[in-house]
Design an enzyme around this catalytic site. Sequence first.
Site, PDB file in Angstrom:
ATOM      1  N   LEU A   1       8.551   0.229  -2.612  1.00 42.51           N
ATOM      2  CA  LEU A   1       8.835  -0.762  -3.649  1.00 42.51           C
ATOM      3  C   LEU A   1       8.838  -0.160  -5.051  1.00 42.51           C
ATOM      4  CD1 LEU A   1       6.954  -3.898  -2.329  1.00 42.51           C
ATOM      5  CD2 LEU A   1       9.421  -3.510  -2.406  1.00 42.51           C
ATOM      6  N   GLU A   2       8.205   0.983  -5.218  1.00 36.20           N
ATOM      7  CA  GLU A   2       8.192   1.652  -6.518  1.00 36.20           C
ATOM      8  C   GLU A   2       9.405   2.560  -6.724  1.00 36.20           C
ATOM      9  OE1 GLU A   2       4.795  -0.221  -5.626  1.00 36.20           O
ATOM     10  OE2 GLU A   2       5.244   1.586  -4.475  1.00 36.20           O
TER      11      GLU A   2
ATOM     12  N   HIS B   1       6.469  -8.287   6.195  1.00 32.13           N
ATOM     13  CA  HIS B   1       6.464  -7.365   5.053  1.00 32.13           C
ATOM     14  C   HIS B   1       7.565  -6.309   5.181  1.00 32.13           C
ATOM     15  CE1 HIS B   1       4.739  -5.202   1.669  1.00 32.13           C
ATOM     16  NE2 HIS B   1       4.751  -4.098   2.391  1.00 32.13           N
TER      17      HIS B   1
ATOM     18  N   GLU C   1       3.396  -5.674  12.011  1.00 31.41           N
ATOM     19  CA  GLU C   1       3.311  -6.947  12.729  1.00 31.41           C
ATOM     20  C   GLU C   1       3.657  -8.142  11.856  1.00 31.41           C
ATOM     21  OE1 GLU C   1      -0.573  -7.104  14.439  1.00 31.41           O
ATOM     22  OE2 GLU C   1      -0.247  -5.289  15.612  1.00 31.41           O
TER      23      GLU C   1
ATOM     24  N   CYS D   1       9.834   6.219   3.940  1.00 27.45           N
ATOM     25  CA  CYS D   1       9.798   5.823   5.338  1.00 27.45           C
ATOM     26  C   CYS D   1       9.003   4.527   5.452  1.00 27.45           C
ATOM     27  CB  CYS D   1       9.150   6.924   6.178  1.00 27.45           C
ATOM     28  SG  CYS D   1       8.986   6.483   7.917  1.00 27.45           S
TER      29      CYS D   1
ATOM     30  N   ILE E   1       7.854   1.797   8.183  1.00 31.86           N
ATOM     31  CA  ILE E   1       7.698   1.585   9.626  1.00 31.86           C
ATOM     32  C   ILE E   1       7.313   0.133   9.863  1.00 31.86           C
ATOM     33  CG2 ILE E   1       6.443   2.283  11.706  1.00 31.86           C
ATOM     34  CD1 ILE E   1       6.037   5.041  10.342  1.00 31.86           C
TER      35      ILE E   1
END
Length: 161
Positions: free
Chosen positions: A58-59, A87, A84, A79, A81
């Site tokens: 996000l930065e 997000h 659950e 990266c 990943i």
Amino acid sequence: MATHAAPQGYEIKAEGLTLAIVSTRWNERIVSQLNSRAVARARELGAKVDQYLVAGALELPVVVQECARRYDAVVALGCVIRGETAHFTYVCDSVTAGLTRIALDESTPVGNGVLTVDEEDQAWDRAGGPDTKEDKGAEAVEAALSAVVELNRVRAHAPRV
């Protein structure tokens, strides 16, 4: 795999071009490999490379945008990943939209080397290490620098009257 359709057989002449590579600190093993392949490929092509680090995906856009104002091209590496929660989707959508907007707003090519995967093994397979299927760090560099070359060709032509 995407490598079957990857463009091949064209030469990129990047001597004298400047490239910023902005990488995340999350998933360091994978991003470090992406970064080393990106830097190596940029130098092979003759570009001058500067590197910057941000906390997470996000930065990336804010630093990439500032770099897009100062460099011929920028490559974003990271990266994400899947976890659950939702997000993953929000991060991936935000980063992709941000990087695309920056490229268009600044008229500066931005190579998107942010992996969005379900699991770490999938990311490693794309990070350009020994015995991996793909080299997304190098591919992002090639995409960005080849776009600069083409933009320079377009900009060299006088506008039609």
